[in-house]
Design a protein around this motif. Structure first.
Motif, PDB file in Angstrom:
ATOM      1  N   SER A  59       0.892  -1.253   0.097  1.00  0.00           N
ATOM      2  CA  SER A  59       0.191  -0.081   0.243  1.00  0.00           C
ATOM      3  C   SER A  59       1.077   1.380   0.533  1.00  0.00           C
ATOM      4  O   SER A  59       1.737   1.024   0.623  1.00  0.00           O
ATOM      5  CB  SER A  59      -0.459   0.325   1.363  1.00  0.00           C
ATOM      6  N   GLU A  60       0.691   2.186  -0.577  1.00  0.00           N
ATOM      7  CA  GLU A  60       0.934   3.624  -1.040  1.00  0.00           C
ATOM      8  C   GLU A  60      -0.280   4.677  -0.717  1.00  0.00           C
ATOM      9  O   GLU A  60      -0.953   4.472  -0.912  1.00  0.00           O
ATOM     10  CB  GLU A  60       2.333   3.749  -2.183  1.00  0.00           C
ATOM     11  N   PHE A  61       0.271   6.076   0.275  1.00  0.00           N
ATOM     12  CA  PHE A  61      -0.112   7.202   0.431  1.00  0.00           C
ATOM     13  C   PHE A  61       0.718   7.759  -0.214  1.00  0.00           C
ATOM     14  O   PHE A  61       1.766   8.344  -0.191  1.00  0.00           O
ATOM     15  CB  PHE A  61      -0.486   7.022   1.687  1.00  0.00           C
ATOM     16  N   THR A  62      -0.210   9.012  -0.364  1.00  0.00           N
ATOM     17  CA  THR A  62       0.587  10.516  -0.879  1.00  0.00           C
ATOM     18  C   THR A  62      -0.560  11.054   0.127  1.00  0.00           C
ATOM     19  O   THR A  62      -1.594  11.473   0.250  1.00  0.00           O
ATOM     20  CB  THR A  62       0.580  10.284  -2.311  1.00  0.00           C
ATOM     21  N   ILE A  63      -0.316  12.598   0.149  1.00  0.00           N
ATOM     22  CA  ILE A  63      -0.621  14.085   1.442  1.00  0.00           C
ATOM     23  C   ILE A  63      -0.376  14.636   0.398  1.00  0.00           C
ATOM     24  O   ILE A  63       0.725  15.507  -0.182  1.00  0.00           O
ATOM     25  CB  ILE A  63      -0.629  13.735   2.531  1.00  0.00           C
ATOM     26  N   PHE A  64      -1.739  16.428   0.221  1.00  0.00           N
ATOM     27  CA  PHE A  64      -1.553  16.796  -0.473  1.00  0.00           C
ATOM     28  C   PHE A  64      -1.914  17.951  -0.057  1.00  0.00           C
ATOM     29  O   PHE A  64      -2.387  18.280   0.572  1.00  0.00           O
ATOM     30  CB  PHE A  64      -3.076  17.252  -1.896  1.00  0.00           C
ATOM     31  N   PRO A  65      -1.498  19.160   0.048  1.00  0.00           N
ATOM     32  CA  PRO A  65      -1.885  20.364   0.647  1.00  0.00           C
ATOM     33  C   PRO A  65      -3.525  20.372   0.210  1.00  0.00           C
ATOM     34  O   PRO A  65      -4.121  19.921  -0.379  1.00  0.00           O
ATOM     35  CB  PRO A  65      -0.667  21.617  -0.163  1.00  0.00           C
ATOM     36  N   ARG A  66      -3.690  22.132   0.897  1.00  0.00           N
ATOM     37  CA  ARG A  66      -4.873  21.723   1.014  1.00  0.00           C
ATOM     38  C   ARG A  66      -5.833  22.041  -0.388  1.00  0.00           C
ATOM     39  O   ARG A  66      -5.086  22.805  -1.781  1.00  0.00           O
ATOM     40  CB  ARG A  66      -5.341  23.536   1.626  1.00  0.00           C
ATOM     41  N   PRO A  67      -6.671  20.867  -0.435  1.00  0.00           N
ATOM     42  CA  PRO A  67      -7.575  21.313  -1.765  1.00  0.00           C
ATOM     43  C   PRO A  67      -8.532  22.276  -1.953  1.00  0.00           C
ATOM     44  O   PRO A  67      -8.307  22.986  -1.149  1.00  0.00           O
ATOM     45  CB  PRO A  67      -8.192  20.079  -1.904  1.00  0.00           C
ATOM     46  N   PRO A  68      -8.950  22.680  -3.233  1.00  0.00           N
ATOM     47  CA  PRO A  68      -9.811  24.040  -3.615  1.00  0.00           C
ATOM     48  C   PRO A  68     -11.055  23.356  -2.878  1.00  0.00           C
ATOM     49  O   PRO A  68     -11.287  22.823  -2.326  1.00  0.00           O
ATOM     50  CB  PRO A  68      -9.729  23.344  -4.729  1.00  0.00           C
ATOM     51  N   ILE A  69     -11.757  24.501  -2.309  1.00  0.00           N
ATOM     52  CA  ILE A  69     -13.013  24.672  -2.053  1.00  0.00           C
ATOM     53  C   ILE A  69     -14.139  23.615  -2.946  1.00  0.00           C
ATOM     54  O   ILE A  69     -14.217  22.504  -1.975  1.00  0.00           O
ATOM     55  CB  ILE A  69     -13.767  26.110  -2.306  1.00  0.00           C
ATOM     56  N   ARG A  70     -13.845  23.518  -3.861  1.00  0.00           N
ATOM     57  CA  ARG A  70     -14.292  22.353  -4.844  1.00  0.00           C
ATOM     58  C   ARG A  70     -13.729  21.421  -5.643  1.00  0.00           C
ATOM     59  O   ARG A  70     -12.952  22.622  -6.392  1.00  0.00           O
ATOM     60  CB  ARG A  70     -15.837  23.458  -5.680  1.00  0.00           C
ATOM     61  N   PHE A  71     -14.126  20.538  -5.804  1.00  0.00           N
ATOM     62  CA  PHE A  71     -12.546  19.987  -5.854  1.00  0.00           C
ATOM     63  C   PHE A  71     -13.150  18.400  -6.160  1.00  0.00           C
ATOM     64  O   PHE A  71     -14.593  18.373  -5.902  1.00  0.00           O
ATOM     65  CB  PHE A  71     -11.701  19.572  -5.674  1.00  0.00           C
ATOM     66  N   GLU A  72     -12.663  17.611  -7.487  1.00  0.00           N
ATOM     67  CA  GLU A  72     -13.107  15.853  -7.682  1.00  0.00           C
ATOM     68  C   GLU A  72     -11.793  15.336  -7.781  1.00  0.00           C
ATOM     69  O   GLU A  72     -10.302  15.797  -7.678  1.00  0.00           O
ATOM     70  CB  GLU A  72     -13.345  16.097  -9.014  1.00  0.00           C
ATOM     71  N   VAL A  73     -11.377  14.546  -7.056  1.00  0.00           N
ATOM     72  CA  VAL A  73     -10.316  13.540  -6.885  1.00  0.00           C
ATOM     73  C   VAL A  73     -10.192  12.409  -7.629  1.00  0.00           C
ATOM     74  O   VAL A  73     -11.960  11.877  -7.809  1.00  0.00           O
ATOM     75  CB  VAL A  73     -10.216  12.924  -5.456  1.00  0.00           C
ATOM     76  N   GLU A  74      -9.461  12.167  -9.029  1.00  0.00           N
ATOM     77  CA  GLU A  74      -9.536  11.263  -9.739  1.00  0.00           C
ATOM     78  C   GLU A  74      -8.845  10.373  -9.904  1.00  0.00           C
ATOM     79  O   GLU A  74      -7.496  11.123  -9.791  1.00  0.00           O
ATOM     80  CB  GLU A  74      -9.871  11.787 -11.146  1.00  0.00           C
TER      81      GLU A  74
END
Length: 547
Positions: A59-74
């Motif tokens: 298993s792998e993970f990644t951490i993104f900085p604060r997303p936009p207020i309105r977003f989609e993860v693909e």
């Protein structure tokens, strides 16, 4: 490999970072790309992206900085036995995973993700949250709808109050969503018991809704969402159309008839109702035989299938003709190629539907069946290419409606000769090719000529121009000539001892030499005894009285 999406998401104001975890339970290393889209732009734009090479049984993970207020993860590249998890938390990306709290409303487990599929003809459905009961009285409800298709979409959002019987519509909004764009709507305080409904959701259009403690006017960036009232796209349920279900459940003609004739299904049955019962049975059997294995997906698909089956019917009362068609049978789907074929096949009293195209005429067409209608649809053009009268109406009670007729060169012939009683010529356009010099030298081509002793002819709403004569009215012809437009002729209407009435006719530009000509021998009595009244009734017609 497959692509999965969260659908549209609106962040809680406390989200400072986003964690994505990918689990690979296969026996090989698989690269997976994670894209975070900003939905505040149109089209949506990539805000962050990364690729994880996830080793087998790891298993792998990644951490993104604060997303936009309105977003989609693909998440792109998942294969069978691979799983994903996404969570928003209230600490920055540099903070270790074991420090900080995850926010319930921005956590997506694998079953919350929606697979992105290539669907050649998207279905349309209505989605619902089902009944919702608020735990803390919210100040507003937010919906976000993302259009991941290649065409614009129109989605209606309804909020129902479930405290009434039956439920009542409290709020509604129609969202026009461009391709690869997302639109949101904030509604004021919902009822304590409510339902959110998304209407006209095509495949590839995704929705999200949640309540928040703030009132409608508070900006999205300041939102504090109520976790138990959040619904991701994967949590929405499709609303079953019971009438459509009956169409898909029908096992025989009787059941299919009851299903499609149900007014609640909402089909346009005008053409279907015009068929005989036997023809209807043929159409219904076609709906059964050609029903998709998964059923008709929408009411509109049933309408399309119904229209297609009707168009296959050969109805001798409604024969279809289309220029250039070869090997037709007279149905709308397989029309004949010539007008004479249509006349030969149609029943007495039926209609020959003349569809779009140019119809070259090199031999006379004899309209010799009583009561038939030649009906032009989609602007057909009849093009005379020989020195013949193209249309001879020898039968009675004939109607010619909606045709445009002209010739390649001027011929000294009329375009329509009327030899039957009770003939109606309506909504036609007849014109000749340009002729040089003064009108006195023009070849004598005419729109219409009546034979002698023709009774009850009707000319209405026709346009005649660039001809030597609009209509030559032979002796003892009776009838009405109303609301026609005639211009650029030497004589609009030539009355030769006939008794037709004129009303509402008008005259364009270039003007006629004379609009109405009363030839020698024509009665001095009615209907031509009051020339000023005749002029006034026909838009100040110029009248040449040669009696």
């Amino acid at each position: 490999m497959a692509t999965f999406t969260t659908g549209p998401v609106v962040t809680d104001r406390a989200v400072l970072s986003l964690v994505v975890q990918i689990q690979n339970d296969t026996n090989s290393t698989v690269p997976v790309t994670i894209n975070i889209y900003d939905l505040s732009t149109c089209p949506k734009t990539v805000h962050n992206t990364t690729t994880l090479n996830v080793e087998n049984n790891s298993s792998e993970f990644t951490i993104f900085p604060r997303p936009p207020i309105r977003f989609e993860v693909e998440i792109v590249g998942l294969v069978d036995n691979m799983f994903a998890w996404i969570g928003g938390r209230n600490v920055t990306p540099i903070t270790a995973l074991n420090i900080g709290s995850f926010l319930v409303q921005n956590i997506f487990s694998n079953q919350d993700l929606v697979e992105v599929e290539e669907i050649p003809s998207p279905g349309i459905s209505t989605l619902t949250t089902g009944p919702v009961v608020v735990s803390t009285r919210p100040g507003s409800t937010i919906v976000e709808v993302l259009n991941n298709t290649t065409s614009g979409q129109v989605v209606t959002v309804n909020i129902y109050d479930l405290a009434t019987t039956p439920k009542t519509l409290q709020h509604t909004a129609t969202l026009n969503i461009a391709p690869n764009c997302s639109v949101n709507q904030i509604f004021p305080q919902p009822p304590t018991r409510y339902e959110v409904e998304f209407v006209n959701m095509a495949d590839g259009v995704l929705a999200w809704t949640a309540n928040r403690s703030q009132v409608q006017s508070v900006a999205l960036k300041d939102s504090g969402f109520i976790p138990q009232n959040e619904f991701r796209h994967a949590q929405l349920s499709q609303v079953l159309n019971l009438e459509l279900a009956a169409v898909n459940a029908a096992q025989d003609i009787t059941e299919m008839r009851a299903a499609i004739e149900d007014p609640l299904l909402g089909l346009d049955l005008t053409a279907y109702n015009a068929l005989t019962v036997l023809q209807q049975d043929e159409v219904l059997q076609g709906l059964l035989d050609n029903r998709p294995a998964s059923g008709y997906p929408t009411v509109s698909s049933v309408q399309d299938a119904l229209n297609n089956e009707i168009n296959q019917i050969v109805d001798p009362n409604n024969i279809y003709v289309m220029a250039g068609s070869v090997g037709g049978d007279g149905s709308r789907a397989n029309p004949f190629g010539t007008i004479p074929q249509g006349i030969a096949a149609v029943n007495v009293g039926g209609t020959v539907h003349i569809l779009e195209g140019t119809y070259p005429i090199t031999a006379q067409i004899n309209v010799n069946k009583s009561g038939i209608t030649l009906l032009g649809e989609s602007d057909p053009l009849l093009l005379l290419q020989a020195n013949v009268i193209p249309l001879l109406v020898s039968a009675s009670d004939v109607t010619i409606d909606g045709l445009t007729i002209t010739s390649d060169v001027p011929y000294a012939k009329e375009f329509i000769q009327v030899g039957g009683a009770n003939v109606s010529l309506v909504n036609n356009t007849i014109y000749g090719p340009p002729q040089p010099g003064p009108m006195s030298g023009w070849i004598v081509n005419r729109a219409v000529v009546s034979q002698n002793n023709i009774s009850n002819i009707l000319l209405e709403n026709n346009t005649f121009y660039s001809l030597r004569t609009g209509m030559y009215i032979n002796p003892n012809t009776t009838g009405q000539i109303n609301n026609n437009v005639v211009y650029n002729t030497k004589g609009g209407f030539l009355v030769d001892r006939a008794f037709t009435t004129f009303d509402g006719n008008s005259w364009g530009v270039p003007p006629n030499e004379f609009d109405i000509v009363l030839l020698a021998g024509t009665t001095m009595g009615p209907p031509y005894d009051d020339i000023p009244a005749l002029q006034a009734a026909n838009n100040n017609a110029t009248i040449s009285d040669q009696r």
